[in-house]
Motif scaffolding. Structure first.
Motif, PDB file in Angstrom:
ATOM      1  N   PRO A 175       0.925  -1.418   0.064  1.00  0.00           N
ATOM      2  CA  PRO A 175       0.187  -0.371  -0.303  1.00  0.00           C
ATOM      3  C   PRO A 175       0.594   1.228  -0.087  1.00  0.00           C
ATOM      4  O   PRO A 175       1.685   1.180   0.584  1.00  0.00           O
ATOM      5  CB  PRO A 175      -0.369   0.044   1.350  1.00  0.00           C
ATOM      6  N   GLY A 180      -0.188   6.825   3.840  1.00  0.00           N
ATOM      7  CA  GLY A 180      -1.696   7.986   3.993  1.00  0.00           C
ATOM      8  C   GLY A 180      -1.794   8.538   5.136  1.00  0.00           C
ATOM      9  O   GLY A 180      -0.199   9.316   5.822  1.00  0.00           O
ATOM     10  N   GLY A 227      -8.394   5.873   0.474  1.00  0.00           N
ATOM     11  CA  GLY A 227      -7.157   6.309   0.510  1.00  0.00           C
ATOM     12  C   GLY A 227      -6.373   6.792  -0.450  1.00  0.00           C
ATOM     13  O   GLY A 227      -5.327   7.918  -0.395  1.00  0.00           O
TER      14      GLY A 227
END
Length: 368
Positions: free
Chosen positions: A238, A241, A272
């Motif tokens: 990922p 963030g 996201g």
């Protein structure tokens, strides 16, 4: 014309369905027309020719010229056995395919070759048969050419979208690598200054350089893979963030720039894409403060309320240098583009009392 399209199996299924319709129409005319063959043998030959003409659609995508020629040859037999089928049977369908698949300089040759013998209709029929033959061929070519032009516009649009996406990813690459390189540069200077007097601190700075370098290489590989992948996905996990802002702030503090981070509102459940853009905006703002502004302090404020995420990064350094004829550096342009893609805005500029301020407003609802 080459662009991502349906799979070969799907295309074969579509072509098979159209071929079945063409064969069904031919068969219906053969069995119901007053001009159908009068003998079982003639009927069998006509049915075979109709099946052969329709089957040409199954491989016309790969050999359009040969397929059209075979369809026309089968149509000659069908024209002789059952004139009610029209000029050369249903050759209009393969001609439409050729016009759809090939540019006019190719398909018009096929149209011309099929139109050349049409005056024969004046011998075997009358002017109405000639007009019907010419009209059918002209309409079939026109339909194919219209479909080809539409597909060409679609492919061009897709190429533009992919180009914009690759440009966006390249800005992402700049943001990531520029931050890590700035950290490496500052840490290298710090290590050199204290190398003899404080070896422990120098060793810690070298460790930070090692960590930043490995992180930059990892993200560089991920971005380069995304630039060359067809689907643009990132296989290395990922993206960062808002939860990673603390680590970012700690990394900047470690290189000598005091940073305060303020949060307000529940940001943990934001989309996201919003979190990634927010993280990159803060990262780029702090990177500019390190590389260009020579700041001694920076404040980061992250607030979420009423469906809007607001970011503010203020430092006491000087504004980033601008190139002549531009409204900001590449980093500021990239941050502004990130905000725009989410339907938000970003303002960046010097403060009247000194220092530099970046303020972004990201509407969360537009990104859902």
């Amino acid at each position: 014309m080459r662009c991502p399209s349906r799979s070969r199996s799907v295309l074969l299924l579509i072509d098979g369905g159209i071929a079945a319709v063409v064969f069904g129409v031919s068969l219906l005319v053969l069995l119901t027309s007053d001009t159908r063959p009068t003998t079982p043998g003639g009927t069998a030959v006509a049915v075979g020719l109709a099946a052969w003409q329709a089957s040409c659609l199954l491989w016309i995508r790969y050999r359009p010229g040969y397929a059209l020629a075979m369809a026309a040859a089968a149509g000659v037999g069908l024209e002789a056995l059952c004139p009610a089928l029209g000029w050369l049977g249903l050759v209009a369908a393969p001609l439409s395919y050729v016009a759809r698949l090939r540019p006019p300089r190719f398909s018009l040759v096929g149209l011309g070759l099929l139109l050349a013998p049409t005056p024969w209709k004046l011998v075997t029929g009358d002017w109405r048969d000639l007009l019907l033959a010419v009209t059918a061929l002209g309409l079939s070519w026109s339909v194919g050419e219209l479909l080809r032009a539409r597909e060409q516009r679609r492919c061009e649009w897709e190429r533009q979208v992919r180009a914009r996406e690759r440009e966006r990813i390249s800005r992402e690459l700049h943001d990531v690598v520029a931050h890590h390189v700035a950290v490496i540069a500052v840490q290298a200077v710090a290590a050199e200054d204290v190398f003899d007097e404080q070896p422990a601190q120098a060793r810690a700075a070298l460790g930070s350089i090692h960590t930043a370098a490995r992180s930059a290489l990892t993200e560089l590989r991920a971005m380069l893979h995304a630039l060359t992948a067809d689907d643009g996905t990132d296989p290395n996990g990922p993206q960062p963030g808002l939860a990673q802002l603390d680590a970012l702030v700690e990394a900047v503090r470690a290189v000598g720039l005091p940073v305060t981070l303020h949060r307000a509102g529940d940001c943990g459940k934001l989309p996201g894409g919003v979190q990634l853009s927010a993280y990159r905006i803060v990262q780029e703002s702090l990177t500019n403060a390190l590389r260009h502004g020579h700041a001694t302090r920076a404040d980061v404020d992250v607030r979420y309320d009423d469906g809007v995420l607001r970011l503010e990064v203020v430092n006491d350094g000087s504004p980033p240098a601008r190139r002549p004829g531009t409204t900001g550096g590449r980093g500021i342009v990239g941050m502004r583009e990130r905000a725009r893609l989410l339907g938000g805005t970003l303002d960046a500029g010097p403060l009247p009392t000194g220092g530099f301020r970046v303020h972004a407003r990201l509407p969360v609802g537009a990104a859902r």
